[in-house]
Write a protein that holds these residues in place. Structure first.
Motif, mmCIF file in Angstrom:
data_model
loop_
_atom_site.group_PDB
_atom_site.id
_atom_site.type_symbol
_atom_site.label_atom_id
_atom_site.label_comp_id
_atom_site.label_asym_id
_atom_site.label_seq_id
_atom_site.Cartn_x
_atom_site.Cartn_y
_atom_site.Cartn_z
ATOM 1 N N ASP A 291 24.417 -27.307 33.234
ATOM 2 C CA ASP A 291 24.211 -28.678 33.703
ATOM 3 C C ASP A 291 24.908 -28.997 35.022
ATOM 4 N N LYS A 292 25.427 -27.968 35.713
ATOM 5 C CA LYS A 292 26.145 -28.242 36.961
ATOM 6 C C LYS A 292 26.376 -26.958 37.743
ATOM 7 N N VAL A 293 26.766 -27.139 39.012
ATOM 8 C CA VAL A 293 27.205 -26.041 39.872
ATOM 9 C C VAL A 293 28.577 -26.413 40.403
ATOM 10 N N LEU A 294 29.544 -25.513 40.244
ATOM 11 C CA LEU A 294 30.906 -25.745 40.725
ATOM 12 C C LEU A 294 31.199 -24.876 41.935
ATOM 13 N N ARG A 295 31.931 -25.446 42.876
ATOM 14 C CA ARG A 295 32.521 -24.673 43.975
ATOM 15 C C ARG A 295 34.037 -24.758 43.858
ATOM 16 N N GLN A 296 34.685 -23.623 44.096
ATOM 17 C CA GLN A 296 36.137 -23.542 43.980
ATOM 18 C C GLN A 296 36.724 -22.849 45.208
ATOM 19 N N MET A 297 37.990 -23.155 45.488
ATOM 20 C CA MET A 297 38.745 -22.404 46.493
ATOM 21 C C MET A 297 40.140 -22.136 45.947
ATOM 22 N N ARG A 298 40.570 -20.873 46.019
ATOM 23 C CA ARG A 298 41.930 -20.516 45.627
ATOM 24 C C ARG A 298 42.921 -20.938 46.721
ATOM 25 N N HIS A 299 44.186 -20.990 46.385
ATOM 26 C CA HIS A 299 45.242 -21.288 47.356
ATOM 27 C C HIS A 299 45.189 -20.272 48.493
ATOM 28 N N ARG A 300 45.277 -20.746 49.737
ATOM 29 C CA ARG A 300 45.051 -19.891 50.897
ATOM 30 C C ARG A 300 46.262 -19.019 51.248
ATOM 31 N N GLN A 301 47.435 -19.608 51.284
ATOM 32 C CA GLN A 301 48.614 -18.846 51.687
ATOM 33 C C GLN A 301 48.971 -17.829 50.599
ATOM 34 N N PRO A 302 49.200 -16.569 50.978
ATOM 35 C CA PRO A 302 49.459 -15.541 49.955
ATOM 36 C C PRO A 302 50.570 -15.893 48.973
ATOM 37 N N GLN A 303 51.705 -16.394 49.482
ATOM 38 C CA GLN A 303 52.799 -16.707 48.561
ATOM 39 C C GLN A 303 52.447 -17.897 47.682
ATOM 40 N N ALA A 304 51.759 -18.882 48.252
ATOM 41 C CA ALA A 304 51.333 -20.036 47.446
ATOM 42 C C ALA A 304 50.362 -19.590 46.356
ATOM 43 N N TYR A 305 49.502 -18.641 46.699
ATOM 44 C CA TYR A 305 48.569 -18.111 45.705
ATOM 45 C C TYR A 305 49.317 -17.392 44.587
ATOM 46 N N LEU A 306 50.270 -16.538 44.952
ATOM 47 C CA LEU A 306 51.045 -15.817 43.943
ATOM 48 C C LEU A 306 51.786 -16.786 43.034
ATOM 49 N N ASP A 307 52.374 -17.828 43.623
ATOM 50 C CA ASP A 307 53.095 -18.821 42.824
ATOM 51 C C ASP A 307 52.137 -19.570 41.900
ATOM 52 N N ALA A 308 50.939 -19.879 42.418
ATOM 53 C CA ALA A 308 49.966 -20.626 41.616
ATOM 54 C C ALA A 308 49.456 -19.796 40.445
ATOM 55 N N VAL A 309 49.216 -18.507 40.694
ATOM 56 C CA VAL A 309 48.780 -17.634 39.594
ATOM 57 C C VAL A 309 49.870 -17.557 38.535
ATOM 58 N N ALA A 310 51.119 -17.502 38.967
ATOM 59 C CA ALA A 310 52.223 -17.458 38.008
ATOM 60 C C ALA A 310 52.250 -18.704 37.131
ATOM 61 N N ARG A 311 51.720 -19.821 37.660
ATOM 62 C CA ARG A 311 51.609 -21.063 36.887
ATOM 63 C C ARG A 311 50.280 -21.155 36.149
ATOM 64 N N SER A 312 49.479 -20.078 36.224
ATOM 65 C CA SER A 312 48.134 -20.049 35.620
ATOM 66 C C SER A 312 47.226 -21.106 36.225
ATOM 67 N N ALA A 313 47.394 -21.351 37.549
ATOM 68 C CA ALA A 313 46.583 -22.368 38.224
ATOM 69 C C ALA A 313 46.208 -21.905 39.633
ATOM 70 N N PRO A 314 45.430 -20.801 39.771
ATOM 71 C CA PRO A 314 45.126 -20.276 41.104
ATOM 72 C C PRO A 314 44.160 -21.136 41.918
ATOM 73 N N VAL A 315 43.370 -21.996 41.266
ATOM 74 C CA VAL A 315 42.370 -22.791 41.972
ATOM 75 C C VAL A 315 43.027 -24.005 42.607
#
Length: 397
Positions: A291-315
């Motif tokens: 019933d929908k189409v989603l677009r997502q973007m992960r955190h851009r900065q490498p360290q911010a991405y690593l920190d976000a994945v550690a919080r289980s929230a990469p998007v």
């Protein structure tokens, strides 16, 4: 090509209701490079020393795990390692990523698995390991076989290293793409054609020939180099296309040329408005649901991405694509294909009837930018030359 989105039209009072899901691809972004090129607007960051390779590989695997509920049961048809410079990864890291992909996701038996590589000697030493890891298609960022132009582009390899890397790649891969650029600073028509001739000596299965454009947030945009004018660059484009046609390469997409049956399946899925899960720093996803189409973007900065994945929230960002946007988004992709698309594909990939953009199709056909019949819709030669004008028809003022 840069399109500034206004308010797409064509879908009026419709709701999304997919009967079947589009094909699904996996994109894996490696955000580091040795040196940022002055024309590059991709999410890439200089690795002046070492980069956290093991930590990043673990984060990629965790990113897939977190995405599983959104793609549960769907098969992966293509995998693409992009960057940045994916060939900075060791063969062991690539093997570990693909091993985890196979464990977590149903990967099609004949999946196309592409890795982008730079032609430097260090990267070339890893080509055999990439093949052993499961990569079956290599894309080499050659850009030019002229040392002066490579220097102007900020590339860190030489023409000789490029040729050597191709020779090494051909020992291990039977499906290779070479990236070339034209309309380079102070480049002549003869030099642009010579780059293509040099590439043809290796008979690669696929060639990507890109017009150098000055993208915002790049060094070239802030300090423009002397580039060929529009007439000169247009002649380069036409002569390159003609040259590749005489060598039996199919010009199937704006910048892509392939030997028979060697079209890039991963990129074709983009142009045909398929779905893709993007993992890694700054990666984008397009995911369809009933019933929908989603677009997502992960955190851009490498360290911010690593920190976000550690919080289980990469998007970092996620939004639902409005039904009113789907017609334009589909056309913006599908009209890059020289052969166009099957008329039925529009409804298959947007869940909406083709008649919702009938007025825009009529206008494009009236202006000679598009041709259509009951089976197929395709840009004309004029439409391919003026693709921005064609796409503007599907936007509301």
């Amino acid at each position: 090509m840069t399109i500034h989105l206004l308010h797409p039209v064509g879908i009026r009072s419709q709701e999304v209701n997919f009967q079947a899901m589009p094909p699904l691809s996996l994109y894996i972004h490696i955000p580091w490079c040795v040196r940022k090129c002055p024309y590059c607007d991709f999410n890439s960051h200089e690795a002046r020393n070492a980069f956290p390779e093991k930590e990043y590989v673990a984060a990629l695997v965790r990113d897939i795990e977190l995405a599983l509920p959104q793609i549960w049961g769907r098969k992966i048809y293509t995998v693409f390692f992009g960057g940045g410079t994916p060939s900075l990864l060791s063969g062991e890291s690539v093997a570990e990523i693909l091993r985890q992909v196979r464990m977590l996701l149903p990967l099609n038996l004949d999946a196309e698995i592409t890795l982008e590589a730079n032609p430097g000697s260090v990267e070339a030493e890893r080509f055999a390991a990439y093949r052993d890891a499961g990569v079956n298609r290599l894309s080499l960022g050659i850009q030019s076989f002229d040392d002066a132009h490579l220097q102007a582009l900020g590339r860190i390899h030489s023409a000789d290293e490029a040729k050597r890397a191709i020779e090494i790649a051909q020992r291990h891969f039977d499906n290779i793409n070479l990236d070339l650029m034209y309309a380079l600073p102070q480049q002549t028509l003869e030099q642009a054609l010579q780059d293509v001739q040099s590439a043809l000596q290796f008979a690669p299965q696929h060639l990507s020939c890109y017009h150098l454009t000055l993208e915002p947030n790049t060094l070239f945009y802030r300090n423009p180099p002397p580039l060929p004018d529009d007439d000169a660059s247009s002649e380069m484009q036409q002569r390159i296309e003609a040259l590749l046609t005489t060598h039996d390469y199919e010009h199937y997409e704006t910048s892509a040329f392939a030997q028979p049956k060697k079209r890039a399946r991963h990129n074709l899925n983009y142009w045909q408005f398929g779905d893709y899960l993007g993992i890694g720093a700054g990666a984008h996803s397009k995911l369809s649901f009933h019933d929908k189409v989603l677009r997502q973007m992960r955190h851009r900065q490498p360290q911010a991405y690593l920190d976000a994945v550690a919080r289980s929230a990469p998007v970092q960002e996620e939004h639902e694509v409005a039904a009113a946007d789907l017609g334009f988004e589909f056309m913006m992709n599908a009209l890059r294909l020289n052969e166009g698309f099957d008329s039925a594909l529009f409804q298959e990939r947007t869940s909406l009837p083709l008649l919702t953009i009938r007025r825009e199709l009529d206008e494009a056909e009236r202006r000679g930018l598009l041709v259509r019949d009951q089976q197929r819709i395709a840009p004309t030669e004029l439409g391919r030359r003026f693709l921005n004008d064609l796409l503007q028809i599907f936007l509301r003022e």
